[in-house]
Write an enzyme that holds these catalytic residues in place. Structure first.
Site, short mmCIF file in Angstrom:
data_model
loop_
_atom_site.label_atom_id
_atom_site.label_comp_id
_atom_site.label_asym_id
_atom_site.label_seq_id
_atom_site.Cartn_x
_atom_site.Cartn_y
_atom_site.Cartn_z
N HIS A 131 -3.47 -32.00 20.02
CA HIS A 131 -2.28 -32.90 20.36
C HIS A 131 -0.96 -31.88 20.77
O HIS A 131 0.01 -32.55 20.92
CB HIS A 131 -1.89 -33.82 19.17
CG HIS A 131 -3.22 -34.80 18.74
ND1 HIS A 131 -3.15 -35.96 19.58
CD2 HIS A 131 -4.13 -34.70 17.95
CE1 HIS A 131 -4.17 -36.43 19.19
NE2 HIS A 131 -4.73 -35.76 18.05
N LYS B 123 10.14 -0.02 12.67
CA LYS B 123 10.79 0.15 11.38
C LYS B 123 12.04 1.06 11.43
O LYS B 123 13.04 0.67 10.93
CB LYS B 123 9.64 0.46 10.31
CG LYS B 123 8.59 -0.75 10.36
CD LYS B 123 7.53 0.01 9.30
CE LYS B 123 6.28 -0.82 9.16
NZ LYS B 123 5.37 -0.41 8.40
N GLU C 187 -3.82 -5.54 15.40
CA GLU C 187 -3.22 -4.22 14.61
C GLU C 187 -4.46 -3.15 14.63
O GLU C 187 -4.11 -1.93 14.49
CB GLU C 187 -2.84 -4.34 13.30
CG GLU C 187 -1.82 -3.15 12.75
CD GLU C 187 -1.19 -3.70 11.45
OE1 GLU C 187 -1.93 -3.81 10.30
OE2 GLU C 187 -0.13 -3.64 11.33
N GLU D 234 10.95 -4.76 3.58
CA GLU D 234 10.92 -6.29 3.35
C GLU D 234 10.49 -6.44 1.79
O GLU D 234 11.04 -7.41 1.02
CB GLU D 234 10.31 -6.92 4.27
CG GLU D 234 10.61 -6.90 5.76
CD GLU D 234 9.99 -5.62 6.45
OE1 GLU D 234 9.59 -4.72 5.78
OE2 GLU D 234 9.85 -5.68 7.91
N GLY E 83 -4.86 -1.45 5.32
CA GLY E 83 -3.88 -2.45 4.85
C GLY E 83 -4.34 -3.86 5.31
O GLY E 83 -4.27 -4.70 4.38
N ARG E 84 -4.93 -4.02 6.39
CA ARG E 84 -5.55 -5.34 6.96
C ARG E 84 -6.58 -5.87 6.36
O ARG E 84 -7.13 -6.75 6.58
CB ARG E 84 -5.37 -5.43 8.57
CG ARG E 84 -6.00 -4.28 9.09
CD ARG E 84 -5.39 -4.19 10.64
NE ARG E 84 -5.96 -2.86 11.25
CZ ARG E 84 -5.27 -1.87 11.21
NH1 ARG E 84 -3.96 -1.73 10.54
NH2 ARG E 84 -5.56 -0.66 11.87
N LYS F 79 0.83 -1.27 0.17
CA LYS F 79 0.12 -0.12 0.06
C LYS F 79 0.83 1.33 0.20
O LYS F 79 0.72 2.34 -0.76
CB LYS F 79 -0.73 -0.23 1.39
CG LYS F 79 -1.90 0.99 1.32
CD LYS F 79 -3.15 0.92 2.31
CE LYS F 79 -3.84 2.00 2.30
NZ LYS F 79 -4.99 2.11 3.31
O1 F6P Z 1 3.72 -2.32 9.41
C1 F6P Z 1 2.27 -2.62 9.36
C2 F6P Z 1 1.98 -2.64 8.10
O2 F6P Z 1 1.75 -1.27 7.50
C3 F6P Z 1 0.56 -3.33 7.84
O3 F6P Z 1 -0.68 -2.23 8.26
C4 F6P Z 1 0.60 -3.46 6.31
O4 F6P Z 1 -0.67 -4.72 6.11
C5 F6P Z 1 1.83 -4.19 6.31
O5 F6P Z 1 2.66 -2.99 7.13
C6 F6P Z 1 2.51 -3.96 4.94
O6 F6P Z 1 2.35 -2.42 4.42
P1 F6P Z 1 2.47 -2.13 2.85
O7 F6P Z 1 1.18 -2.78 2.40
O8 F6P Z 1 2.37 -0.61 2.95
O9 F6P Z 1 3.55 -2.60 2.41
#
Ligand code: F6P
Length: 551
Positions: A389, A516, A358, A217, A272-273, A211
């Site tokens: 288990h 971060k 979150e 990463e 995002g979620r 987003k």
């Molecule tokens: O660090 C949290 C977050 O922003 C989440 O809300 C989001 O789903 C994820 O990292 C990835 O963010 P992006 O879609 O901006 O890469």
């Protein structure tokens, strides 16, 4: 944390506290003895989804007071404000409209936010996704060497991975058998290496989902994917044929080399979620096809209608959210466990964890005041058969109060009935969690084995299960795209309800930035030779030890 529950200082909060003092010792199993109609009163059927919340420590009075609290907290209006596109994500000055990303299916449902009819934009996005899906499937869009795509790799993390991954794993049986879908999220190099093993670069399409388009990463894995293609002989100028981007940040995405018609927008008003409902749905849509993805959207739409229209006492997400509050803020529960019996739902606990922790892992109320009551629990879970288990021992004989969701199907996804074993285990566990096992029952059991009285006397105490451990059972006919959409929307709205009752903002995530930023600083210190890290002795010690191990 004193955990005095006072989000609004409402009369209903006091009445709930008094009621709690009266019933906190009550036994769920006694409530069934007292009221043979308990199951009917405390269960809801919505289409092919059935929820039984009767094995919770609640009475009709409890629900009445919880509804009163919900009423007084303004929940009804808060729900309307969300659906109507009000800027309820106040700290980011944004609307929260993942619901519009499924209501656009209905012609007459347009949503105006900031004076703009956002439904048209969402419909356009979905049409673009559907068209792209068709072209990939038909082979009219191909790789640089002219081969059709057979591997789709989603590069993203957090909500940019979990939603797509949940859909692809839950609906595998509905997917395109000619497509292999993989996910790369971790910066651990082995994650990309594993995913890229034994697949043909010429037939691989990467979908970079971010987003912000600044997530380190994801950008690292994007770079790794580019190198992998170049090493396979694909020309630099042809790389753009193998990358699609999903982001709110069009500028960054295009600057990184994405073709304009390979760019899909994620809307600012879709968190995002919850991004699976918007651009992040691209990967699963390509795998499943637009019709199946539409079924998924319509299942969620149906739950939206349920959530928006049903009165509190028949409203599943509201009842579930209220029972959550009852446990976290009166019984002091610390965790919420999600145990799907169907293997295809193995990602669900992770999805629920991000949705809840979150959204509601907050400690300041909507007025900016520090709060002194509990909010989001620690959400965990795993496929239930394995859990029985591994960790169910603690649920049965541990010391912690652990409310659990148990979910199981009546049919497999291809409609056959050999899932009785899942149902039997599901219902058995829920019953033992509730009834426990008494000393007398253990005594009789051991007696039947012919054990001596002295052995039984010594051993029996170790077999006692205290019981009265609450659970909510969900059974569904079968895991269809429509049911999955309904289930996810149910969890989203349950968490929305929690947030309103806790008087917190559920749609920002200020807490994730600090880690971060710190990681960037420490990464540069890790790379500097012999510079003394300006850190606490633990972090400095770890950095130095890490460097020594790398020598
Ligand atoms: O660090 C949290 C977050 O922003 C989440 O809300 C989001 O789903 C994820 O990292 C990835 O963010 P992006 O879609 O901006 O890469």
């Amino acid at each position: 944390m004193t955990n005095t529950f006072n989000p609004y200082g409402l009369p209903a909060e006091k009445k709930l506290a008094q009621h709690f003092e009266k019933i906190k010792q009550i036994k769920i199993k006694d409530l069934f003895v007292k009221d043979p109609k308990r199951f009917e009163k405390f269960s809801i059927k919505d289409g092919e989804l059935f929820a039984d919340y009767s094995k919770n420590i609640i009475t009709e009075k409890t629900l009445e007071l919880l509804f009163e609290f919900a009423e007084q907290s303004g929940l009804k209006q808060a729900i309307e404000d969300m659906f109507l596109g009000k800027k309820i994500n106040a700290t980011e000055q944004r609307a929260v409209l993942h619901t519009a990303a499924r209501s656009f299916l209905k012609e007459d449902d347009s949503v105006i936010s900031d004076g703009v009819d956002i439904t048209a934009g969402l419909r356009e996005l979905f049409e673009k996704i559907a068209d792209f899906t068709k072209k990939i499937t038909a082979g009219t869009i191909r790789g640089a060497s002219g081969k059709i795509f057979t591997n789709i790799i989603n590069i993203g993390i957090g909500g940019s991975e979990l939603g797509p991954k949940l859909l692809v794993s839950a609906l595998k049986t509905f997917g395109n058998k000619n497509l292999k879908v993989k996910f790369i999220s971790s910066p651990d190099p082995s994650h990309a290496t594993e995913a890229l093993k034994q697949i043909n670069p010429e037939t691989t399409l990467f979908i970079v989902v971010s987003k912000s388009f600044t997530t380190k990463e994801t950008l690292l894995n994007y770079k790794t994917a580019r190198k992998w293609l170049l090493n396979a002989g694909i020309q630099k100028e042809d790389l753009k044929k193998h990358f699609v981007a999903v982001s709110e940040n069009k500028k960054e995405a295009l600057n990184s080399g994405i073709l304009p018609n390979y760019f899909f927008k994620t809307e600012s008003f879709i968190n995002g979620r919850c991004s699976i409902w918007s651009g992040a749905g691209l990967c699963p849509c390509i795998f499943l096809g637009a019709d199946i993805f539409t079924d998924f959207l319509s299942g969620a739409y149906q739950m939206d209608i349920h959530f928006r229209r049903q009165p509190f006492e028949k409203n599943l997400p509201i009842i579930l959210g209220l029972i959550d509050i009852w446990y976290y803020n009166f019984f002091n529960a610390q965790t919420w466990a999600v145990f799907p019996y169907e293997q295809a739902l193995s990602v669900l606990p992770f999805y629920a964890a991000q949705l809840c922790m979150e959204s509601n892992g907050k400690s300041v109320d909507r007025q900016g005041k520090k709060i002194n009551y509990h909010t989001a629990p620690i959400v965990w879970g795993m496929p239930a058969p394995g859990a029985q288990h591994s960790c169910f021992q603690a649920l049965h004989q541990g010391t912690r109060f652990t409310p659990a969701d148990l979910l199981s199907p009546a049919l497999t996804q291809n409609g056959n009935k050999n899932v009785e074993i899942l149902a039997a285990n599901h219902f058995a566990q829920a019953e033992v969690l509730m009834n426990g096992k008494t000393q007398a029952e253990i005594y009789n059991e051991l007696k039947k084995t012919g054990a001596s009285d002295s052995f039984i006397k010594k051993t029996a105490p170790f077999g006692i299960i205290q019981g009265n451990s609450p659970s909510t059972s969900f059974i569904y006919k079968k895991l269809t795209p429509h049911l999955l959409g309904k289930l996810i929307a149910m969890y989203e709205h349950r968490i929305f309800v929690q947030g309103i009752l806790w008087n917190i903002f559920s749609f920002d995530q200020w807490g994730v930035e600090a880690g971060k930023q710190m990681a960037d600083k420490i990464l540069s210190e890790l790379k500097q030779q012999n510079k003394k890290p300006k850190r606490d002795s633990s972090t400095a010690g770890l950095i130095n030890t890490f460097k020594k191990f790398q020598e």
